[in-house]
Design a protein around this motif. Structure first.
Motif, PDB file in Angstrom:
ATOM      1  N   ARG A 161      59.384 -53.078 -41.291  1.00 33.64           N
ATOM      2  CA  ARG A 161      58.595 -53.549 -42.331  1.00 33.64           C
ATOM      3  C   ARG A 161      58.966 -54.617 -43.218  1.00 33.64           C
ATOM      4  O   ARG A 161      58.300 -55.360 -44.026  1.00 33.64           O
ATOM      5  CB  ARG A 161      57.744 -52.698 -42.612  1.00 33.64           C
ATOM      6  CG  ARG A 161      58.247 -51.486 -43.587  1.00 33.64           C
ATOM      7  CD  ARG A 161      57.203 -50.510 -44.098  1.00 33.64           C
ATOM      8  NE  ARG A 161      56.176 -51.026 -44.599  1.00 33.64           N
ATOM      9  CZ  ARG A 161      55.360 -50.102 -45.266  1.00 33.64           C
ATOM     10  NH1 ARG A 161      55.353 -48.949 -45.093  1.00 33.64           N
ATOM     11  NH2 ARG A 161      54.126 -50.491 -45.719  1.00 33.64           N
ATOM     12  N   TYR A 162      60.435 -54.572 -43.580  1.00 35.51           N
ATOM     13  CA  TYR A 162      61.005 -55.143 -44.610  1.00 35.51           C
ATOM     14  C   TYR A 162      61.988 -56.218 -43.993  1.00 35.51           C
ATOM     15  O   TYR A 162      62.664 -56.091 -43.002  1.00 35.51           O
ATOM     16  CB  TYR A 162      61.899 -54.280 -45.681  1.00 35.51           C
ATOM     17  CG  TYR A 162      60.949 -53.195 -46.357  1.00 35.51           C
ATOM     18  CD1 TYR A 162      60.115 -53.419 -47.493  1.00 35.51           C
ATOM     19  CD2 TYR A 162      61.095 -51.813 -45.818  1.00 35.51           C
ATOM     20  CE1 TYR A 162      59.272 -52.523 -48.082  1.00 35.51           C
ATOM     21  CE2 TYR A 162      60.284 -51.116 -46.377  1.00 35.51           C
ATOM     22  CZ  TYR A 162      59.501 -51.270 -47.669  1.00 35.51           C
ATOM     23  OH  TYR A 162      58.542 -50.236 -48.101  1.00 35.51           O
ATOM     24  N   CYS A 163      62.071 -57.359 -44.740  1.00 39.80           N
ATOM     25  CA  CYS A 163      63.129 -58.261 -44.426  1.00 39.80           C
ATOM     26  C   CYS A 163      64.316 -58.189 -44.739  1.00 39.80           C
ATOM     27  O   CYS A 163      64.824 -57.429 -45.767  1.00 39.80           O
ATOM     28  CB  CYS A 163      62.692 -59.779 -44.963  1.00 39.80           C
ATOM     29  SG  CYS A 163      61.019 -60.358 -44.357  1.00 39.80           S
ATOM     30  N   ALA A 164      65.399 -58.469 -43.893  1.00 40.80           N
ATOM     31  CA  ALA A 164      66.816 -58.333 -44.305  1.00 40.80           C
ATOM     32  C   ALA A 164      67.195 -59.635 -45.200  1.00 40.80           C
ATOM     33  O   ALA A 164      66.710 -60.653 -45.182  1.00 40.80           O
ATOM     34  CB  ALA A 164      67.698 -58.479 -43.085  1.00 40.80           C
ATOM     35  N   LYS A 165      67.937 -59.390 -46.177  1.00 36.65           N
ATOM     36  CA  LYS A 165      68.596 -60.521 -47.311  1.00 36.65           C
ATOM     37  C   LYS A 165      69.772 -60.400 -47.180  1.00 36.65           C
ATOM     38  O   LYS A 165      70.774 -59.344 -46.890  1.00 36.65           O
ATOM     39  CB  LYS A 165      68.018 -60.159 -48.501  1.00 36.65           C
ATOM     40  CG  LYS A 165      66.437 -59.936 -48.773  1.00 36.65           C
ATOM     41  CD  LYS A 165      66.179 -59.906 -50.214  1.00 36.65           C
ATOM     42  CE  LYS A 165      64.848 -59.890 -50.338  1.00 36.65           C
ATOM     43  NZ  LYS A 165      64.092 -58.439 -49.806  1.00 36.65           N
ATOM     44  N   SER A 166      70.589 -61.587 -47.342  1.00 32.15           N
ATOM     45  CA  SER A 166      72.010 -61.462 -47.598  1.00 32.15           C
ATOM     46  C   SER A 166      72.381 -60.820 -48.728  1.00 32.15           C
ATOM     47  O   SER A 166      71.677 -60.674 -49.771  1.00 32.15           O
ATOM     48  CB  SER A 166      72.509 -63.117 -47.504  1.00 32.15           C
ATOM     49  OG  SER A 166      72.120 -63.521 -49.021  1.00 32.15           O
ATOM     50  N   ALA A 167      73.681 -60.360 -48.706  1.00 36.37           N
ATOM     51  CA  ALA A 167      73.946 -59.617 -49.878  1.00 36.37           C
ATOM     52  C   ALA A 167      73.915 -60.342 -51.124  1.00 36.37           C
ATOM     53  O   ALA A 167      73.543 -59.754 -52.388  1.00 36.37           O
ATOM     54  CB  ALA A 167      75.611 -59.240 -49.831  1.00 36.37           C
ATOM     55  N   GLU A 173      68.247 -60.690 -56.468  1.00 32.94           N
ATOM     56  CA  GLU A 173      67.057 -59.897 -56.834  1.00 32.94           C
ATOM     57  C   GLU A 173      66.770 -59.004 -57.877  1.00 32.94           C
ATOM     58  O   GLU A 173      66.034 -58.727 -58.609  1.00 32.94           O
ATOM     59  CB  GLU A 173      66.285 -59.567 -55.331  1.00 32.94           C
ATOM     60  CG  GLU A 173      65.008 -58.659 -55.507  1.00 32.94           C
ATOM     61  CD  GLU A 173      64.514 -58.317 -54.099  1.00 32.94           C
ATOM     62  OE1 GLU A 173      64.664 -56.959 -54.043  1.00 32.94           O
ATOM     63  OE2 GLU A 173      64.347 -59.141 -53.179  1.00 32.94           O
ATOM     64  N   LYS A 174      67.873 -58.169 -57.554  1.00 32.28           N
ATOM     65  CA  LYS A 174      68.166 -56.853 -58.510  1.00 32.28           C
ATOM     66  C   LYS A 174      68.514 -57.464 -60.111  1.00 32.28           C
ATOM     67  O   LYS A 174      68.017 -56.704 -60.936  1.00 32.28           O
ATOM     68  CB  LYS A 174      69.126 -56.076 -58.017  1.00 32.28           C
ATOM     69  CG  LYS A 174      68.477 -55.408 -56.449  1.00 32.28           C
ATOM     70  CD  LYS A 174      67.446 -54.794 -56.527  1.00 32.28           C
ATOM     71  CE  LYS A 174      66.735 -54.451 -55.178  1.00 32.28           C
ATOM     72  NZ  LYS A 174      65.234 -54.130 -55.119  1.00 32.28           N
ATOM     73  N   ALA A 175      69.366 -58.430 -60.029  1.00 33.36           N
ATOM     74  CA  ALA A 175      69.923 -59.059 -61.241  1.00 33.36           C
ATOM     75  C   ALA A 175      68.353 -59.628 -62.327  1.00 33.36           C
ATOM     76  O   ALA A 175      68.410 -59.350 -63.204  1.00 33.36           O
ATOM     77  CB  ALA A 175      70.655 -60.068 -61.249  1.00 33.36           C
ATOM     78  N   LYS A 176      67.777 -60.133 -61.329  1.00 27.86           N
ATOM     79  CA  LYS A 176      66.539 -60.749 -61.883  1.00 27.86           C
ATOM     80  C   LYS A 176      65.460 -59.420 -62.502  1.00 27.86           C
ATOM     81  O   LYS A 176      65.003 -59.690 -63.768  1.00 27.86           O
ATOM     82  CB  LYS A 176      65.695 -61.332 -60.790  1.00 27.86           C
ATOM     83  CG  LYS A 176      64.266 -62.078 -61.384  1.00 27.86           C
ATOM     84  CD  LYS A 176      63.612 -62.743 -60.414  1.00 27.86           C
ATOM     85  CE  LYS A 176      62.107 -63.513 -60.827  1.00 27.86           C
ATOM     86  NZ  LYS A 176      61.570 -64.201 -59.871  1.00 27.86           N
ATOM     87  N   TYR A 234      70.517 -49.257 -60.838  1.00 30.00           N
ATOM     88  CA  TYR A 234      70.462 -49.947 -59.590  1.00 30.00           C
ATOM     89  C   TYR A 234      71.204 -50.838 -59.031  1.00 30.00           C
ATOM     90  O   TYR A 234      71.682 -51.105 -57.990  1.00 30.00           O
ATOM     91  CB  TYR A 234      68.723 -50.183 -59.484  1.00 30.00           C
ATOM     92  CG  TYR A 234      68.178 -50.301 -58.262  1.00 30.00           C
ATOM     93  CD1 TYR A 234      69.109 -50.123 -57.076  1.00 30.00           C
ATOM     94  CD2 TYR A 234      66.906 -50.378 -57.886  1.00 30.00           C
ATOM     95  CE1 TYR A 234      68.486 -50.063 -55.788  1.00 30.00           C
ATOM     96  CE2 TYR A 234      66.314 -50.499 -56.666  1.00 30.00           C
ATOM     97  CZ  TYR A 234      67.076 -50.587 -55.472  1.00 30.00           C
ATOM     98  OH  TYR A 234      66.704 -50.530 -54.276  1.00 30.00           O
ATOM     99  N   LEU A 235      71.448 -51.735 -60.098  1.00 28.01           N
ATOM    100  CA  LEU A 235      72.045 -53.067 -59.918  1.00 28.01           C
ATOM    101  C   LEU A 235      73.330 -52.678 -59.609  1.00 28.01           C
ATOM    102  O   LEU A 235      74.120 -53.179 -58.730  1.00 28.01           O
ATOM    103  CB  LEU A 235      72.241 -54.031 -60.945  1.00 28.01           C
ATOM    104  CG  LEU A 235      72.826 -55.250 -60.754  1.00 28.01           C
ATOM    105  CD1 LEU A 235      72.634 -56.111 -59.520  1.00 28.01           C
ATOM    106  CD2 LEU A 235      72.888 -55.951 -62.477  1.00 28.01           C
ATOM    107  N   SER A 250      65.168 -53.473 -48.509  1.00 31.43           N
ATOM    108  CA  SER A 250      64.501 -52.212 -49.126  1.00 31.43           C
ATOM    109  C   SER A 250      64.265 -51.118 -47.904  1.00 31.43           C
ATOM    110  O   SER A 250      63.964 -50.191 -48.422  1.00 31.43           O
ATOM    111  CB  SER A 250      63.049 -52.502 -49.584  1.00 31.43           C
ATOM    112  OG  SER A 250      63.095 -53.542 -50.503  1.00 31.43           O
ATOM    113  N   ASP A 251      64.785 -51.679 -46.703  1.00 34.58           N
ATOM    114  CA  ASP A 251      64.767 -50.337 -45.643  1.00 34.58           C
ATOM    115  C   ASP A 251      66.380 -50.033 -45.487  1.00 34.58           C
ATOM    116  O   ASP A 251      66.832 -50.830 -44.816  1.00 34.58           O
ATOM    117  CB  ASP A 251      64.226 -51.180 -44.337  1.00 34.58           C
ATOM    118  CG  ASP A 251      64.279 -49.867 -43.370  1.00 34.58           C
ATOM    119  OD1 ASP A 251      64.664 -48.739 -43.542  1.00 34.58           O
ATOM    120  OD2 ASP A 251      63.303 -50.071 -42.303  1.00 34.58           O
TER     121      ASP A 251
END
Length: 495
Positions: A161-167, A173-176, A234-235, A250-251
């Motif tokens: 249900r979640y999209c894959a993202k590049s590292a 995203e987490k830095a933001k 988390y980062l 997120s999965d």
């Protein structure tokens, strides 16, 4: 604690059930067909036996999960519907005037009662999926609707249900989140953080995140704020994960698999065994990159443990590896209907090196999950008794950035992986697959494809409803249980 009495309904309105719910109602028939006491036996040790308030009975809670699967609705909606739908209340063993549960109770039930403990999971114990399938097979055998001794095996994919993202994308995203949280407490931090990276290079993004964390570490007024500290932790965790994982999501358990050379998916695989009567007798849920062929033995053994007498197994070329052919002839003792593939049927490669053959893409995938981009066969000269060899070539640009390159890629201009083809040990099976018996039996393979389509098109199995492998297994367990019961009832009606 668990209430001891669940079946006796003392209510002046109980007769409404007999008057208003037809005898052929689907939920009524399931209640009459299945003895759900096995759920109590399985879960009772997860409740306190002699202390605390009475909990909603585990059988009722489990039936709520089944209703969610049958009607494909949320926790809130199924509870809301059960307030006024008498068929649902009858199925739940409730009196017509009884109050329903709070929807949040279903979340707690899934997390605290249904999911196996880590110890059980590591040992392969406590699988609700296996228990539910075995129960339906047991019911099918009792009702005399399974007559064949054949199972058809295949795997179907379910997208996360979640999209894959590049590292790099995931780090950004987490830095933001760290920046936004820091700005809430000190707007001047905008001028202190380093300049954000504009490209997608993972090393550049990682360096930026490390510098940003160094800035926060120097700011005494900010680094101790709980909200900021939480995002920083988390980062830092993601930074560590990105040292070994090329994609993030997120999965956490979902992985990239391939349906063809040009079609990839991000999610999970369900390896299934189905009878000719279209009843699922075994299943195993894995992450998306796993090879189909490695689960043949598990599916056969699970089917037999459920009560099936298996003498024939039908599968596609993904199952025609040396180990599976040997298992069928010796330990498994069944007739194996699988067409040999000229690549994966050889025994001349190290099957523990992490390279997996993807039969849909007709290519090998490396340990990091990247597919080969081309292949070439090396034919032996006349008089050379050695087998031909197939070489698969990978994109070295990906190899250069791969976190798993140590011991796999050493900086050469090309990266290839070679296997021998058409080993002599398969000569006997090659003759068998040319017989009329083989060709006739192989025609039944469509049955498992039809079952996969039913799971996806009618029961939402094309996408995971939860994250994580445990969540996917719970979805698989309830879906297959419902699908099998529907099929059993249909077969009973046809008798």
């Amino acid at each position: 604690m668990i209430e001891q009495q669940t079946s006796l309904i003392l209510s002046p309105y109980a007769e409404l059930y007999d008057k208003l719910i037809p005898k052929d109602n689907f939920l009524r028939r399931i209640n009459e067909l299945v003895d759900f006491s096995f759920i109590l036996e399985k879960l009772q040790d997860r409740y306190c036996r002699n202390n605390g308030r009475y909990a909603v009975h585990p059988i009722r809670m489990f039936k709520y999960l089944l209703l969610k699967q049958i009607y494909d609705v949320s926790d809130v909606d199924i509870v809301e519907r059960s307030k006024t739908d008498l068929a649902l209340k009858y199925f739940l063993d409730m009196a017509p005037e009884d109050d329903v549960i709070n929807p949040s109770s279903l979340t707690k039930f899934r997390k605290l009662r249904i999911e196996p403990t880590k110890e059980e999971w590591d040992k392969g114990e406590g699988s609700l999926l296996d228990d539910l399938i075995q129960k339906t097979v047991e019911v099918a055998i009792e009702q005399g609707v399974i007559e064949s001794k054949t199972i058809i095996v295949d795997a179907t994919h379910t997208t996360s249900r979640y999209c894959a993202k590049s590292a790099s994308e995931y780090l950004k995203e987490k830095a933001k989140l760290v920046r936004k949280t820091a700005y809430k407490f000190d707007a001047s931090m905008k001028e202190k953080f380093p300049e954000k990276p504009t490209g997608s290079d993972i090393n550049e993004t990682r360096e930026y995140c490390e510098k940003m964390l160094e800035v926060i570490e120097k700011e005494e007024a900010i680094k101790g704020v709980p909200a900021v500290k939480e995002k920083v932790n988390y980062l830092q965790e993601v930074l560590t994960d990105c040292q070994t994982e090329a994609t993030q999501s997120s999965d956490p358990d979902a992985r990239i698999g391939h349906k063809s050379q040009d079609h990839a998916f991000f999610g999970y695989k369900s390896h299934l065994a189905v009878t000719k009567e279209r009843i699922i007798t075994a299943a195993s849920v894995t992450t998306g990159e796993k090879s189909d062929g490695k689960y043949l033995k598990e599916l056969v053994n699970k089917s037999r443990a459920a009560g099936m007498d298996v003498d024939t197994v039908i599968g596609d070329t993904a199952y025609s590896g040396t180990d599976n052919l040997t298992f069928a002839q010796q330990e498994g003792n069944f007739q194996f209907i699988t067409k040999l593939h000229p690549v994966i049927t050889n025994g001349k490669r190290n099957e523990d090196d992490g390279f997996e053959f993807n039969k849909d893409a007709d290519m090998f995938a490396c340990p990091a999950g990247h597919l080969a981009v081309r292949k070439r066969i090396k034919r032996r000269k006349a008089g050379d008794n050695r087998n031909h060899q197939m070489s698969y070539y990978f994109d070295v640009e990906k190899c250069k950035k791969c976190p798993l390159q140590a011991g796999c890629y050493n900086g050469t201009k090309t990266k290839s992986y070679s296997v021998t083809v058409k080993a002599a040990v398969h000569a006997e099976h090659e003759k068998f697959q040319e017989t009329e018996l083989f060709k006739t039996l192989a025609k039944d393979r469509y049955i498992v494809e039809a079952k996969n389509g039913e799971l996806k098109n009618q029961h939402g199995y094309d996408q995971a409803s939860n994250s994580g492998l445990l969540g996917m297994e719970l979805q698989s367990a309830t879906t297959i249980f419902v699908v099998n019961l529907k099929r059993i009832l249909k077969l009973i009606d046809q008798k």
